[in-house]
Write an enzyme that holds these catalytic residues in place. Sequence first.
Site, PDB file in Angstrom:
ATOM      1  N   GLY A 238      25.058  70.574  25.080  1.00 60.71           N
ATOM      2  CA  GLY A 238      25.040  71.730  24.402  1.00 60.71           C
ATOM      3  C   GLY A 238      25.849  71.421  23.122  1.00 60.71           C
ATOM      4  O   GLY A 238      26.368  70.370  22.894  1.00 60.71           O
ATOM      5  N   CYS A 264      35.058  64.976  27.150  1.00 57.90           N
ATOM      6  CA  CYS A 264      33.817  65.232  26.610  1.00 57.90           C
ATOM      7  C   CYS A 264      33.696  66.410  25.846  1.00 57.90           C
ATOM      8  O   CYS A 264      34.161  66.673  24.894  1.00 57.90           O
ATOM      9  CB  CYS A 264      32.588  64.752  27.658  1.00 57.90           C
ATOM     10  SG  CYS A 264      31.103  64.263  26.742  1.00 57.90           S
ATOM     11  N   HIS A 354      34.179  59.280  28.962  1.00 56.39           N
ATOM     12  CA  HIS A 354      34.013  59.760  30.591  1.00 56.39           C
ATOM     13  C   HIS A 354      34.963  58.533  31.274  1.00 56.39           C
ATOM     14  O   HIS A 354      34.546  57.497  31.888  1.00 56.39           O
ATOM     15  CB  HIS A 354      32.649  59.429  30.810  1.00 56.39           C
ATOM     16  CG  HIS A 354      31.777  60.624  30.806  1.00 56.39           C
ATOM     17  ND1 HIS A 354      31.456  61.730  31.314  1.00 56.39           N
ATOM     18  CD2 HIS A 354      31.085  60.916  29.412  1.00 56.39           C
ATOM     19  CE1 HIS A 354      30.890  62.515  30.666  1.00 56.39           C
ATOM     20  NE2 HIS A 354      30.523  61.992  29.715  1.00 56.39           N
ATOM     21  N   GLU A 356      35.965  58.963  34.507  1.00 49.35           N
ATOM     22  CA  GLU A 356      35.908  58.856  35.809  1.00 49.35           C
ATOM     23  C   GLU A 356      34.775  57.622  36.315  1.00 49.35           C
ATOM     24  O   GLU A 356      34.947  57.307  37.320  1.00 49.35           O
ATOM     25  CB  GLU A 356      35.043  60.026  36.367  1.00 49.35           C
ATOM     26  CG  GLU A 356      33.410  60.204  36.072  1.00 49.35           C
ATOM     27  CD  GLU A 356      33.207  60.326  34.478  1.00 49.35           C
ATOM     28  OE1 GLU A 356      32.055  60.170  34.106  1.00 49.35           O
ATOM     29  OE2 GLU A 356      34.018  60.836  33.873  1.00 49.35           O
TER      30      GLU A 356
END
Length: 380
Positions: A238, A264, A354, A356
């Site tokens: 969004g 993010c 990101h 991760e």
Amino acid sequence: MTTSTRGAAEAPAVLVLEDGRSFRGRAYGAVGETFGEAVFSTGMTGYQETLTDPSYHRQVVVMTAPHVGNTGVNDEDAESRRIWVSGYVVRDPARLPSNWRSRRTLDEELAAQGVVGISGVDTRALTRHLRERGAMRVGIFSGNAVEDEGVLLAKVRQAPEMSGADLSAEVATKEAYVVPAIGTKKFTVAAIDLGIKGMTPHRMAERGIEVHVLPATATLEEVYAAGPDGVFFSNGPGDPSTADHPVSLMRGVLERKTPLFGICFGNQILGRALGFGTYKLKYGHRGINQPVQDRTTGKVEVTAHNHGFAVDAPLDKPSDTEFGRAEVSHVCLNDQVVEGLQLLDRPAFSVQYHPEAAAGPHDAAYLFDRFVSLMEGQRA
């Protein structure tokens, strides 16, 4: 979205962009129609993690790698409870998966979850078009949904745009849950789920952190009821300009000077909380091969991205904010987009990508250690 799972391999399909350009191919996954924002992902691997990343909610993903599906789908690599992409576009789908962990084909998984896709498309031409014209609304139509392209174009232009879309609450958990620390528990972190990927709390758990994952609608009181040593704001879909509640929540955390880490969407929330604006990128960053420089060390990392919006902050000097001095800590070497922020007078930082590493690369894993260091410093 309307779908059927029968006869996909033989069904004709057409992809229609809102500017009128169209591409014809064959149905892939479910048969029917779907709408979203057309974006492209440059990763050659990791399609299962891409499909199940909640940040892709309401987006139709075009894969730039020509051959997709060769490792099938397994039961271990999903990043959330379901596939979130609105549609999927590939050039040359694998006829048979070849991987020892594969349980079913990608085509079967897309069909089972009702995801309308298209194959046999010149994804190189489509990607070049999106790079030149920018991300835009798109529709995929297959089987009985294929009709006059003028009618299909009208449907595409009636679909909602991504600008102004408030989507994080649609993908976030509705109930709080806990991911226990692996080994000895060292810290407690309250993680605000704006579209969190499953690997993120796992990376923290590996470092002895007990993670309390909270809904996007959590209040400041609910955050601190967990007794957190730190607070984390996740990725998510969004337009960040609509995320007034997460911004207010983060400001409350900053006021309490609790160690804070965002990735993010969380980076964009920190930008807004500090008083910076956000804007929509022409076609965004998506894939697992984006070069970013950590300006605090000078090191260049290859990183995983999925964002269509960015923070508007000055690159050349620190800024004075309500919460002290802030500076841009990371920058994309392709286009100089802000990829990270840090406060110089409070324990808070964020990155736009990101760390991760699901799926890969692992260059940015140190950021979780940096978060641990902030919590250790606060405790000391």
